[in-house]
Motif scaffolding. Structure first.
Motif, mmCIF file in Angstrom:
data_model
loop_
_atom_site.group_PDB
_atom_site.id
_atom_site.type_symbol
_atom_site.label_atom_id
_atom_site.label_comp_id
_atom_site.label_asym_id
_atom_site.label_seq_id
_atom_site.Cartn_x
_atom_site.Cartn_y
_atom_site.Cartn_z
ATOM 1 N N GLU C 230 0.829 -1.202 0.000
ATOM 2 C CA GLU C 230 0.000 0.000 0.000
ATOM 3 C C GLU C 230 0.866 1.255 0.000
ATOM 4 O O GLU C 230 0.464 2.298 -0.541
ATOM 5 C CB GLU C 230 -0.980 0.012 1.184
ATOM 6 N N ALA C 231 2.060 1.185 0.590
ATOM 7 C CA ALA C 231 2.956 2.346 0.582
ATOM 8 C C ALA C 231 3.452 2.611 -0.836
ATOM 9 O O ALA C 231 3.518 3.765 -1.285
ATOM 10 C CB ALA C 231 4.121 2.115 1.540
ATOM 11 N N PHE C 246 -4.940 9.394 -1.190
ATOM 12 C CA PHE C 246 -4.938 7.965 -1.513
ATOM 13 C C PHE C 246 -5.494 7.232 -0.314
ATOM 14 O O PHE C 246 -5.151 7.529 0.829
ATOM 15 C CB PHE C 246 -3.501 7.500 -1.787
ATOM 16 N N GLU C 247 -6.357 6.250 -0.578
ATOM 17 C CA GLU C 247 -6.788 5.395 0.531
ATOM 18 C C GLU C 247 -7.001 3.979 0.013
ATOM 19 O O GLU C 247 -7.342 3.775 -1.144
ATOM 20 C CB GLU C 247 -8.066 5.945 1.196
ATOM 21 N N ILE C 248 -6.751 3.017 0.881
ATOM 22 C CA ILE C 248 -6.876 1.617 0.494
ATOM 23 C C ILE C 248 -7.894 0.958 1.402
ATOM 24 O O ILE C 248 -7.982 1.277 2.597
ATOM 25 C CB ILE C 248 -5.503 0.909 0.544
ATOM 26 N N GLY C 251 -10.095 2.823 4.133
ATOM 27 C CA GLY C 251 -9.608 4.191 4.004
ATOM 28 C C GLY C 251 -10.015 5.102 5.140
ATOM 29 O O GLY C 251 -10.040 4.709 6.307
ATOM 30 N N PHE C 252 -10.329 6.360 4.781
ATOM 31 C CA PHE C 252 -10.696 7.333 5.810
ATOM 32 C C PHE C 252 -12.011 6.968 6.482
ATOM 33 O O PHE C 252 -12.190 7.194 7.686
ATOM 34 C CB PHE C 252 -10.752 8.745 5.212
ATOM 35 N N GLY C 254 -13.036 4.111 7.222
ATOM 36 C CA GLY C 254 -12.781 3.025 8.170
ATOM 37 C C GLY C 254 -12.362 3.512 9.540
ATOM 38 O O GLY C 254 -12.436 2.759 10.529
ATOM 39 N N HIS C 279 -12.278 -5.042 4.326
ATOM 40 C CA HIS C 279 -11.906 -3.697 4.762
ATOM 41 C C HIS C 279 -10.413 -3.451 4.577
ATOM 42 O O HIS C 279 -9.965 -2.318 4.468
ATOM 43 C CB HIS C 279 -12.258 -3.506 6.243
ATOM 44 N N SER C 280 -9.645 -4.535 4.559
ATOM 45 C CA SER C 280 -8.199 -4.397 4.394
ATOM 46 C C SER C 280 -7.841 -3.962 2.974
ATOM 47 O O SER C 280 -6.732 -3.483 2.741
ATOM 48 C CB SER C 280 -7.515 -5.738 4.688
ATOM 49 N N GLY C 281 -8.752 -4.148 2.025
ATOM 50 C CA GLY C 281 -8.449 -3.776 0.642
ATOM 51 C C GLY C 281 -7.413 -4.677 0.009
ATOM 52 O O GLY C 281 -6.696 -4.263 -0.908
ATOM 53 N N VAL C 283 -4.749 -6.056 1.362
ATOM 54 C CA VAL C 283 -3.368 -5.952 1.867
ATOM 55 C C VAL C 283 -3.384 -5.978 3.386
ATOM 56 O O VAL C 283 -4.115 -5.215 4.014
ATOM 57 C CB VAL C 283 -2.713 -4.642 1.390
ATOM 58 N N ARG C 296 -8.485 4.003 -3.746
ATOM 59 C CA ARG C 296 -9.091 5.177 -4.374
ATOM 60 C C ARG C 296 -8.100 6.336 -4.367
ATOM 61 O O ARG C 296 -7.303 6.479 -3.434
ATOM 62 C CB ARG C 296 -10.357 5.594 -3.627
ATOM 63 N N VAL C 297 -8.174 7.162 -5.392
ATOM 64 C CA VAL C 297 -7.252 8.278 -5.547
ATOM 65 C C VAL C 297 -8.048 9.559 -5.752
ATOM 66 O O VAL C 297 -8.958 9.606 -6.588
ATOM 67 C CB VAL C 297 -6.316 8.045 -6.765
ATOM 68 N N LYS D 235 4.127 7.727 0.982
ATOM 69 C CA LYS D 235 4.746 6.406 1.184
ATOM 70 C C LYS D 235 5.186 6.246 2.633
ATOM 71 O O LYS D 235 4.985 5.188 3.240
ATOM 72 C CB LYS D 235 5.936 6.235 0.244
ATOM 73 N N LEU D 238 2.072 5.619 4.760
ATOM 74 C CA LEU D 238 1.414 4.349 4.463
ATOM 75 C C LEU D 238 2.320 3.166 4.784
ATOM 76 O O LEU D 238 1.895 2.015 4.730
ATOM 77 C CB LEU D 238 0.972 4.319 3.004
ATOM 78 N N LYS D 244 -4.434 3.460 6.611
ATOM 79 C CA LYS D 244 -5.259 3.104 5.443
ATOM 80 C C LYS D 244 -5.449 4.265 4.483
ATOM 81 O O LYS D 244 -6.082 4.081 3.429
ATOM 82 C CB LYS D 244 -6.647 2.616 5.897
ATOM 83 N N GLY D 245 -4.964 5.457 4.814
ATOM 84 C CA GLY D 245 -5.175 6.581 3.910
ATOM 85 C C GLY D 245 -4.252 7.733 4.209
ATOM 86 O O GLY D 245 -3.749 7.876 5.339
ATOM 87 N N PHE D 246 -4.034 8.548 3.183
ATOM 88 C CA PHE D 246 -3.184 9.737 3.287
ATOM 89 C C PHE D 246 -3.771 10.797 2.375
ATOM 90 O O PHE D 246 -4.192 10.506 1.256
ATOM 91 C CB PHE D 246 -1.758 9.394 2.828
ATOM 92 N N PHE D 252 -9.249 14.598 -0.035
ATOM 93 C CA PHE D 252 -10.459 14.059 -0.653
ATOM 94 C C PHE D 252 -11.572 15.107 -0.705
ATOM 95 O O PHE D 252 -12.360 15.142 -1.655
ATOM 96 C CB PHE D 252 -10.924 12.803 0.092
ATOM 97 N N ALA D 298 -4.951 8.391 7.915
ATOM 98 C CA ALA D 298 -6.038 7.589 8.490
ATOM 99 C C ALA D 298 -5.485 6.317 9.110
ATOM 100 O O ALA D 298 -4.763 5.567 8.454
ATOM 101 C CB ALA D 298 -7.048 7.228 7.395
#
Lengths: 363, 363, 363, 363
Positions: C230-231, C246-248, C251-252, C254, C279-281, C283, C296-297, D235, D238, D244-246, D252, D298
């Motif tokens: 994810e990094a 960016f969130e995986i 994300g936010f 969660g 919820h982990s997406g 990873v 998501r970006v 990076k 994360l 889970k988010g930045f 956003f 996040a």
């Protein structure tokens, strides 16, 4: 990134002998450096085929185009890309190479590694790859000259068993360029040229030694452990085609001296620390000491010879091969600018590292 | 990262001669490798001071501790860290080094680079730094042995002007370890030892040459351009203290041959491509060809000698210095395991690269 | 190497908006991959200007040329270089940009960093730089597809405040490409397109969110600490122009759940470990767990707008600026293939790393 | 080197939760920085277990030892190594983890990747790994402060659905440290603490958001393309456990604005270029513009909860698991110093890069 060199002044080369082009991306180039395409071309002309009667007569103009990173005559700090289109392609001359592995070439090892190879003219293993290095090195040399007054001079000191007498003075560029062999000692140069012609007439080839000297390097360039200046110079040289050895300062001969003979005494001269001898070759503990950097590189005889040789083919059968066409009977004259280029790449990179770690923060 | 070596099997060493400890982090080690602390210790004992009467009598047990990356006797794939505490510290023996730059040592250049230096025992420039390399190399050698049957053997072939006769067979570990000089030819070893003792009695030192051979390397390891196997081996060797030269295969002597003499003819043998000679030293075009890898490393005479020498001090005054204490009159016997270690680090790294690029995807 | 991405599958891009060309070197590409220039072109056409009536009408055909690394329709394992010549250059349209810093563009920061900038069309900061990424990503996507059955799908889920309803199924390429906005939900897509046209008619711009999903990724890709999957995905996305977040997985959003709600329970399904929620997406601990990767970006509204804006000039004076010419009122439709390309680059790189460390040696 | 971070100021961490130690090597640290072990310890104490009644009561003093790179109270420019011995090990508390994969932890993915894992306390995936980051970050923060007057402040802005009101002023360190939750708004902090205690009493956990602001960063830090400042910050964040988010600047939420609302107008103020708003978050085109850097991270709710959960075991059987022992019901308070540390690592690295490329050579 096996096709990249340098940590901060990073060059990445691409291209095969008979592909569309060879080229280089220089990433990390300082901005605002005045630069013209002619300055690059001048260095490329020194490694160009057909420049004299002791190198391959292949017709390659090797005209360079700058694709990015230059704006109104100055570098912008973004990737500076340079490309040379491959022109003189005679793929039919290489049909035999598709089938047979040339002895002491990279044909077999590339096939073993990749399971595929572009056999035409040696593909990626061709010395045409060094065009990118020379182009990048021209920029590095200009940076060192303008910013640090650093001057790099490589020259041929040995062809087969013909050796130059000990040189005390730092040879001028003019002395080096005075003969096509790029040996600054005229009488030796003549003998070397004669030898190369004689060997070529037998369809054979020769090797030799290039020495490189650098003056004006301040004390403090290099790194303590793995990235010693001599380690990076050694890697740079041994990454060149046909090299088999590297030595700095006293080198292999120095192994016969005692410590009391080999050590370089320090003395003060004009208020600066200097040494009375230079067995160290300008580097101590991996870091420049301000003395002239001196190293030598061994080049084997060109692998491509016109005599028939025993080999095997891609199907695993014993066979015979005789090269045809136009080849360098000796790579050294054209390798001189390449050695200078690689030296410059190493030095600029270490200069930038030194600046980053020790020049940035003052406490 | 000037203190790191290797792209995929990356070792990072730390530590000064008289600091708290020296150590190493190995990042990228394959998981599930059976490993014991004794295996590491065995190699460290080969580079340890005081192991024989021709090396420094300093008392350092150099007991290694594994700090991470090992679980129930197996590597976990996470950083494997090993540390040796520094024990035999006599800072008072080094008071003079605070003031005076030892000739042909790193004292002056470190000061010039960093503006500060830990003068005690040479600080970071001490060969104690190589403890981390040997520890990491022990792991690399085990990997190569278990996974590829690759065997690395370094040995001393020259001390000053005493040279070993040409060796045809691959020396066994026992033959190398039979004498404290680590020269597998008994008669030559005896002469070398005698020479070292004689020179030491004069307060002087000697250098020499170590040869390294590797068998079992498959064809295909290495990279086409900058990261040629010989370039990486050369860098590895030239990153060792006291080295001044590196040559592979025919090396500098090969520059005197013609191409027709130097080329290694390919032949089929037992269904495999092989060469009838090995001037290439096992590497062609930067990539292993399956033949034995053969290279040599030049070590200068130890810089520390007990005779008085001319030098300068940190205040810029001319002065004189005579080392005291316990030093190696010749670094080569203890350098043998270090050369093997660095060779192993290069080979494992290229094995992993080869696997990543050419072993991963089959189309 | 700030212009390179990837450790083992390394792409280096070059070029400015109005320089000679933009391009990319791919170093480390596996050999023997069947590849045609058309496959690259297909992806480039998805990011090309002028492809629909909601993107910039600039005329750029963006025809790609492969300069190296391809031989008889297959990759050779050597650097694969691709280049697009810049065609539609109207430097006169950019004369004002030489003098004035466009708000929320890179004009000022480039000038501050480099002391020089190629102002024409934004120079290096232009999104034309992403051409090289898309070209390299096309190769990476093919590798993932052929070797691992991995499929990457990005699509627009939000334009300004218009959001797509929750999607349960993995959208097909056809569904995504069905509308010029690249939103697979037809009704939402229509509303988005209408909004973009409305905003454009006001000389304004909008941003939004792109979601990316990846299926077929095996468990085990990624690294424990700094190079978490994810990094690296986050870095890849945040290296794209106009991205702000960016969130995986969860994300936010969660961050509002409790652990008992957020944890993904493991269950066995068809003999494989899987999770009942995601919820982990995809990873966990930086490493893929075999579930769909979902991230998501956030893209900000295009900085170039046709309304007059307050700004300063290069001489330090307050002034006003209004863009003219042809611009994207919304970057998202053209960013979809770029997001897919960057995702592929990250995944191929981690696949190769995984192979190097954990796939090479079996003990 | 997956366990290294930073190109020029490189940190390499090692260690597992229940191994011998955790630690870090800092390579590239500028020399001559005054440094004491207490300065490192101060930061470590901020991430230590047991520091308040809302974090895990585990007993770990986390006393740091400096192993190398420091001489007479100053850095030497050689690797600076710091280590913390692991003390509070209760392996018996983790016997169940050998057999069962904890949901949303790294147990399963490590096993899938490496085929082996140190299950004790999560092994390498434990947040104890961040000790090395905090230690290195303490040095980086001191460098930034002394050399550039740069100040980094992270703080908690959201726990579950409890959000801090908009903060206009840059919070002081004292305001942040005033409450154990490290939220500078006292009333919100009290509510957050109450929530954490309530959730903990249910054997559950919560997540939230940390904001980080940096002031004093000069314009010009960052890189144009892949190594954008926001990409490297993203990076860095994360790569932290549980993130889970930045998002940076408008993030956003900014996707809902029009360009005319989002762009930051430039104005001259006190002779300097500045912006009237800061939707950019201090970064434009990947490079700092001199405004405050503002980003948010996040964090998901802690995966370890005391309630029984569905999972599978290493033999592929469905089972159930309930954590026992002492865990953080919320990671955010202890994550604040880690976010600051990572931010400092990114900024020092880019400062050094900037110096190397643009500060070295003046033409």
């Amino acid at each position: 990134m096996p096709n990249s060199f340098g940590k901060l002044f990073t060059v990445t080369t691409w291209g095969e002998s008979h592909g569309a082009s060879v080229g280089v991306v220089v990433d990390g180039c300082p901005p605002n450096l005045p630069l013209s395409v002619e300055e690059i071309q001048t260095e490329l002309d020194r490694r160009r085929p057909g420049q004299s009667d002791i190198v391959t007569p292949r017709k390659e103009e090797d005209r360079v185009e700058i694709l990015s990173g230059l704006f109104e005559g100055k570098t912008t700090g973004t990737p500076l890309t340079m490309m040379v289109r491959n022109a003189d392609q005679r793929p039919e001359a290489y049909a035999e190479m598709r089938e047979k592995f040339r002895p002491s070439h990279a044909d077999y090892t590339y096939q073993a590694k990749f399971g595929i190879r572009d056999h035409r003219g040696g593909g990626r293993s061709s010395a045409r790859e060094t065009i990118g290095r020379v182009a990048a090195g021209a920029i590095a040399q200009k940076i060192l000259r303008l910013a640090g007054g650093i001057e790099i001079r490589a020259f041929v000191t040995q062809i087969q068993d013909i050796c130059v007498p000990a040189l005390t003075a730092f040879p001028s560029r003019e002395e080096v360029e005075a003969t096509p062999i790029r040996c600054p000692h005229a009488a030796t140069a003549a003998a070397m040229i004669e030898r190369i012609k004689a060997v070529r007439s037998q369809g054979d080839s020769v090797g030799g030694v290039i020495e490189c000297r650098v003056r004006g390097v301040p004390a403090g360039l290099g790194e303590p452990v793995f990235d010693r200046l001599e380690a990076d110079l050694g890697k740079a040289m041994l990454s060149l085609p046909a090299t088999k050895g590297f030595e700095i300062g006293s080198g292999f001969a120095g192994t016969r001296l005692k410590g009391s003979e080999h050590n370089d005494p320090f003395v003060m001269r004009d208020g600066r620390v200097t040494t009375t001898t230079n067995h160290s070759g300008g580097v101590q503990g991996g870091i420049s000491n301000g003395a002239e950097i001196v190293f030598r590189v061994a080049f084997k005889p060109t692998a491509t010879i016109l005599q028939p040789q025993q080999t095997v083919d891609v199907h695993g059968a014993d066979t015979e091969l005789a090269a045809r066409g136009r080849h360098d009977p000796c790579v050294l004259p054209r390798a001189v600018p390449i050695v200078e280029a690689m030296t410059a790449l190493v030095l600029v990179d270490h200069w930038m590292r030194q600046s980053a770690q020790c020049g940035t923060f003052k406490f």
